[in-house]
Design a protein around this motif. Structure first.
Motif, PDB file in Angstrom:
ATOM      1  N   LEU A   1       0.817  -1.212   0.000  1.00  0.00           N
ATOM      2  CA  LEU A   1       0.000   0.000   0.000  1.00  0.00           C
ATOM      3  C   LEU A   1       0.853   1.264   0.000  1.00  0.00           C
ATOM      4  O   LEU A   1       0.438   2.304  -0.500  1.00  0.00           O
ATOM      5  N   LYS A   2       2.060   1.169   0.561  1.00  0.00           N
ATOM      6  CA  LYS A   2       2.976   2.311   0.549  1.00  0.00           C
ATOM      7  C   LYS A   2       3.412   2.667  -0.866  1.00  0.00           C
ATOM      8  O   LYS A   2       3.738   3.817  -1.153  1.00  0.00           O
ATOM      9  N   ASN A   3       3.454   1.655  -1.731  1.00  0.00           N
ATOM     10  CA  ASN A   3       4.046   1.838  -3.059  1.00  0.00           C
ATOM     11  C   ASN A   3       3.030   1.818  -4.188  1.00  0.00           C
ATOM     12  O   ASN A   3       3.384   1.575  -5.348  1.00  0.00           O
ATOM     13  N   LEU A   4       1.770   2.106  -3.868  1.00  0.00           N
ATOM     14  CA  LEU A   4       0.715   2.060  -4.877  1.00  0.00           C
ATOM     15  C   LEU A   4       0.984   2.991  -6.060  1.00  0.00           C
ATOM     16  O   LEU A   4       0.704   2.648  -7.210  1.00  0.00           O
ATOM     17  N   VAL A   5       1.527   4.166  -5.778  1.00  0.00           N
ATOM     18  CA  VAL A   5       1.672   5.162  -6.853  1.00  0.00           C
ATOM     19  C   VAL A   5       2.759   4.768  -7.855  1.00  0.00           C
ATOM     20  O   VAL A   5       2.880   5.386  -8.909  1.00  0.00           O
ATOM     21  N   THR A   6       3.544   3.735  -7.549  1.00  0.00           N
ATOM     22  CA  THR A   6       4.618   3.323  -8.459  1.00  0.00           C
ATOM     23  C   THR A   6       4.173   2.207  -9.399  1.00  0.00           C
ATOM     24  O   THR A   6       4.923   1.823 -10.303  1.00  0.00           O
TER      25      THR A   6
ATOM     26  N   VAL B   1       2.642  14.368  -1.017  1.00  0.00           N
ATOM     27  CA  VAL B   1       3.603  14.186   0.072  1.00  0.00           C
ATOM     28  C   VAL B   1       4.938  13.690  -0.482  1.00  0.00           C
ATOM     29  O   VAL B   1       6.005  14.166  -0.083  1.00  0.00           O
ATOM     30  N   LYS B   2       4.875  12.744  -1.411  1.00  0.00           N
ATOM     31  CA  LYS B   2       6.106  12.194  -1.982  1.00  0.00           C
ATOM     32  C   LYS B   2       6.846  13.217  -2.843  1.00  0.00           C
ATOM     33  O   LYS B   2       8.075  13.185  -2.942  1.00  0.00           O
ATOM     34  N   GLU B   3       6.097  14.117  -3.467  1.00  0.00           N
ATOM     35  CA  GLU B   3       6.726  15.111  -4.350  1.00  0.00           C
ATOM     36  C   GLU B   3       7.217  16.341  -3.588  1.00  0.00           C
ATOM     37  O   GLU B   3       8.252  16.920  -3.932  1.00  0.00           O
ATOM     38  N   GLU B   4       6.450  16.759  -2.553  1.00  0.00           N
ATOM     39  CA  GLU B   4       6.715  18.041  -1.906  1.00  0.00           C
ATOM     40  C   GLU B   4       7.342  17.922  -0.509  1.00  0.00           C
ATOM     41  O   GLU B   4       8.251  18.677  -0.169  1.00  0.00           O
TER      42      GLU B   4
END
Length: 354
Positions: free
Chosen positions: A53-58, A239-242
């Protein structure tokens, strides 16, 4: 058929990844709504699911579709156990948020896994789910959705503040319910606690031993999101980008990161609740148990910060998604355009029958 009494389960999985919240709720309607949380529990995620779930955006589209299948089965298994454990066979519906995989409302996109029709088949129950998609299709943010519950179930408070993966707040402003995300909370704090081998910073004890890095604090407070007018919402991608790259560029100790970020959270929330005087602020979500954060916030406002009983703190979101499902079954508005920015209020959510 419109009824006066509903017996439902609300299911919520938030971005803080602390587990799946399950709440068996009763709602009655006689001129106004009343509720009761009858049983509730949190099913902690196994470490393998935390990593997924931590890595869904990948994930690629194909990988995400497969994970959606797997997560729906996993979710259904947890709900099924809860039903059997508590002998909850006379249910009107299971009302589930799912878990947010992608949230890019500016691109007309939001995707929650765990909302497939097979959930109703697995449980042999009516399922109401996937509440965000219709709102985004109407030009809304698809979030926050909890304020309809604040309006009907918690109207005696001036502000309803939820401290989960993100802080969000709702209030009546000029006769309209307004709500929006304020800033990240546990999605950031837990990530740095994880680096110490901990699930979270219990009570904010580690943060309390750190020092504020004023330069980092200034840069966090200067992020453009905080000047954007509502409606507005946040997601993991932002959050990951900023946030993470900015924090990591300072190479601070984790205790100083936690201390600085708690200060940032308290400043951003206080800025919002101080817009009214002599106000009552109902505070719920996992962050409400972070005593250091709550003290930091209290120091920055003269308004009354109220902590309700633990069942409300822990399960308010699951309760309100249960309520969203009830409103959907009644075909009544459960999504407010004044909150999300959608073209109009609407009754959102898919209904699946076994």
């Amino acid at each position: 058929m419109i009824k006066n009494h509903y017996n439902v389960i609300g299911v919520m999985s938030g971005t803080s990844l602390d587990g799946i919240d399950l709440a068996h709720c009763a709602f009655t309607h006689h001129g106004h709504w009343n509720f009761e949380i009858l049983q509730a529990e949190t099913c902690t995620y196994p470490s393998v699911w935390v990593e997924k779930l931590k890595n869904l955006v990948t994930l690629s589209q194909k990988e995400l579709l497969q994970l959606d299948e797997d997560y729906t089965s996993f979710l259904g298994g947890n709900i099924e156990q809860f039903i059997h454990k508590n002998k909850l066979y006379d249910l009107d519906a299971v009302c589930s948020h799912g878990h947010t995989a992608l949230h890019q409302p500016q691109n007309g996109l939001t995707y929650q896994i765990g909302n497939l029709p097979k959930l109703a088949t697995m449980l042999n129950k009516t399922v109401v789910c996937d509440f965000r998609v219709a709102d985004v299709a109407l030009g809304g943010q698809g979030a926050p959705l909890v304020p309809i519950g604040d309006k009907f179930l918690f109207s005696k408070y001036d502000f309803c503040l939820n401290l989960g993966g993100f802080a969000n707040i709702s209030s009546e402003i000029n006769g309209q319910r307004i709500a929006y995300d304020i800033c990240p909370v546990n999605i950031v704090l837990n990530s740095y606690a994880n680096a110490l081998g901990l699930e979270y910073d219990d009570g904010g004890k580690i943060a309390a031993t750190g020092n504020i890095n004023q330069s980092l604090l200034n840069e966090l407070n200067a992020l453009s999101f905080y000047e954007t007018p509502y409606p507005k919402s946040l997601g993991l991608e932002w959050v990951k980008e900023e946030i993470f790259p900015l924090i990591d560029s300072f190479s601070l100790s984790i205790k100083d990161v936690l201390r600085t970020f708690v200060e940032h959270i308290a400043i951003q929330i206080a800025k919002e609740v101080n817009s009214k005087r002599n106000a009552s602020v109902l505070s719920t979500g996992g962050g409400a148990f972070n005593q250091f954060l709550m003290t930091s916030l209290s120091d920055k406002t003269e308004n009354e910060i109220i902590l309700p009983d633990k069942s409300i703190i822990n399960y308010k979101e699951a309760l309100i998604f249960a309520f969203l499902g009830v409103l959907r079954l009644r075909n009544e508005n459960n999504c407010l355009g004044s909150v999300t920015g959608a073209k109009h209020d609407h009754s959102s959510g898919k209904i699946y029958y076994p």
